[in-house]
Design an enzyme around this catalytic site. Structure first.
Site, short mmCIF file in Angstrom:
data_model
loop_
_atom_site.label_atom_id
_atom_site.label_comp_id
_atom_site.label_asym_id
_atom_site.label_seq_id
_atom_site.Cartn_x
_atom_site.Cartn_y
_atom_site.Cartn_z
CG HIS A 1 -1.84 -1.16 1.29
ND1 HIS A 1 -3.21 -1.02 1.16
CD2 HIS A 1 -1.62 -2.48 1.45
CE1 HIS A 1 -3.79 -2.21 1.27
NE2 HIS A 1 -2.84 -3.12 1.44
CG ASP B 1 -5.06 2.01 1.61
OD1 ASP B 1 -4.05 1.65 1.00
OD2 ASP B 1 -6.01 1.23 1.90
#
Ligand code: NAG
Ligand code: NAG
Length: 474
Positions: free
Chosen positions: A29, A134
């Protein structure tokens, strides 16, 4: 320019827009959102990347192909973060989800306050603040509705296939979909710890206040699922863009000239498509027994290989780096004449992009899938946790560019050497394997064209940038 002036009269502030990026603190990520920062900053838009000091350092250190520290337009903010324990991974755990990272995830949830403070600082200077976060960090940005001239976009770092199925199932299947997708679809059982499922649910409670969704995928590989996500029952008419893959698809060899990894020199000496690359990402550790079976199976397959053998990252990857406390499993005697075992950080994209590499034994994390497919390399799927079992379905059954090595239904068993040998041989030395490789090469070509100038992914990114910099009211 005319637009610009008329909006000045509307009372919107003059000047630039600014982007604030909020990554989730796990390697895959961190990396994706850093790459996104680079892409956005190339449009002359300043980007602020916010994380704990250790995760910022990790993201910058591991990036390949460009230097984020010298990128003038990207500003890193080390947000104050409470101490979190950073235990080693447990290679014997029955659920492979990296539960040892949970304390680092939890600690990052304390960034809500410093995030709000940053918005207060930026708000008077910019015409509009764009937050890209995110999907797993939604609670950090929950105060955005109360901040002037700010809008937020959710970044999904997993496949459209798994994202769609997640929404569709939690909404209790609001419409019918093709039955082929559901046939043999693995349930989420064994994919996460219950602690992390709770974490996901908590974060998803906060995603209602968004202005749109960004997916790191490409219409070329996931068109049907992107269209399903676009249905109004799922994303409530919110805008969305599929802007992937955006890894550098042509490898800049000059950049890495001075620190070229020895495995690349070794690859240079091998025949085209003759090497199988084995790596399970940054969140998985294999048990001693599994390592031995894999070693024996690789050896018996008689194929050449590069195997990245390392344990999962710790929550703080720098913790204990001076001490030699890494586990080191003994490999069978005489092992490895036909291949290379790499125990440090491997240049995965370069390996996949090398013409000698003809297959990838992978855990099917979304990063690895996209990198492999964009390089036209077929996959042998060995899913471990999270979205990986479903990515396996996408890669092997829907796209037909891979074979299954580890059947999810038998995840509690050790994969035997005989299975490793058989599947590696099928991919690397059979007509079926050649057929799969041909399809993968075709898909890779289409993906690379999609991110080139004028390609479909590039146009999506242009459209997103045009949208966030528009001169109308929010
Ligand atoms: C995992 O199991 C092996 C035996 O199979 C044992 O030697 C090892 O100490 C265990 N490791 C951990 C971290 O529990
Ligand atoms: C999308 O995923 C690829 C493959 O992991 C990665 O290299 C790339 O940087 C990501 N792009 C964005 C915009 O996050």
């Amino acid at each position: 320019m005319a637009n610009h002036q008329s909006n000045g009269q509307n009372g919107l502030q003059q000047g630039q827009i600014v982007v604030v990026v909020v990554p989730f603190p796990a390697q895959g990520h961190l990396n994706q959102l850093l790459q996104l920062s680079r892409l956005i900053s190339a449009y002359h838009i300043p980007v602020h990347y916010v994380a704990s000091a250790t995760h910022n350092r990790q993201a910058k250190l591991r990036v390949h192909g460009w230097d984020p520290i010298s990128a003038a337009n990207i500003h890193f903010h080390d947000f104050p973060t409470p101490f979190f324990p950073s235990p080693p991974p447990n290679p014997n755990a029955s659920i492979k989800f990296p539960s040892h990272l949970q304390p680092s995830f939890q600690a990052s949830l304390c960034h809500r306050d410093p995030f709000n403070t940053l918005l207060d600082v930026l708000s008077p200077t910019y015409r509009r603040i764009i937050v890209i976060h995110d999907s797993l960090m939604s609670s950090i940005v929950q105060d955005i509705p109360y901040t002037p001239n700010t809008e937020s976009y959710i970044f999904h770092s997993v496949s459209a296939f798994t994202t769609f199925l997640y929404f569709w199932e939690t909404m209790e299947r609001p419409f019918a979909i093709e039955s082929e997708i559901l046939k043999d679809l693995p349930s989420l059982e064994g994919c996460f710890t219950s602690e992390f499922l709770k974490f996901i649910r908590n974060q998803h409670d906060h995603i209602k206040f968004n202005s749109g969704h960004l997916y790191n995928t490409s219409k070329v590989i996931e068109g049907p699922y992107i269209n399903l996500l676009a249905k109004k029952q799922i994303t409530k008419n919110k805008k969305h863009w599929a802007i992937g893959p955006f890894n550098p698809v042509t490898i800049n060899n000059n950049y890495n000239f001075l620190r070229r990894h020895t495995c690349l020199d070794w690859l240079d000496k091998q025949a085209p498509n003759s090497v199988i690359y084995v790596a399970f990402g940054s969140t998985t550790s294999l048990s001693d027994e599994q390592i031995k079976e894999l070693a024996i199976g690789l050896e018996r397959s008689n194929k050449r290989f590069i195997w990245v053998l390392r344990d999962a990252d710790k929550g703080d990857v720098f913790d204990g780096e001076e001490k030699e406390e890494e586990r080191r499993v003994e490999l069978p005697k005489g092992f490895g004449e036909r291949g290379m075992v790499v125990r440090d950080w491997a240049p995965q994209l370069e390996i996949l992009g090398h013409s000698s590499t003809g297959g990838f034994v992978s855990h099917c994390g979304w990063n690895s899938c996209m990198e492999s497919l964009s390089m036209g390399v077929p996959i042998v799927a060995w899913p471990m946790h999270s979205d990986q079992p479903r990515n396996t379905v996408l890669v092997t059954k829907m796209l037909r560019v891979g074979l299954v090595m580890r059947d999810w239904g038998r995840r509690h068993e050790v994969v035997e050497a005989a299975v490793v040998e058989e599947v590696v041989r099928r991919l690397m030395g059979s007509e079926e394997g050649d057929e799969i490789r041909r399809r993968a090469a075709e898909l890779g070509g289409a993906m690379r064209r999609s991110v080139a100038e004028g390609g479909v992914s590039r146009r999506e990114l242009d459209a997103f940038i045009a949208h966030i910099s528009r001169y109308s009211e929010i």
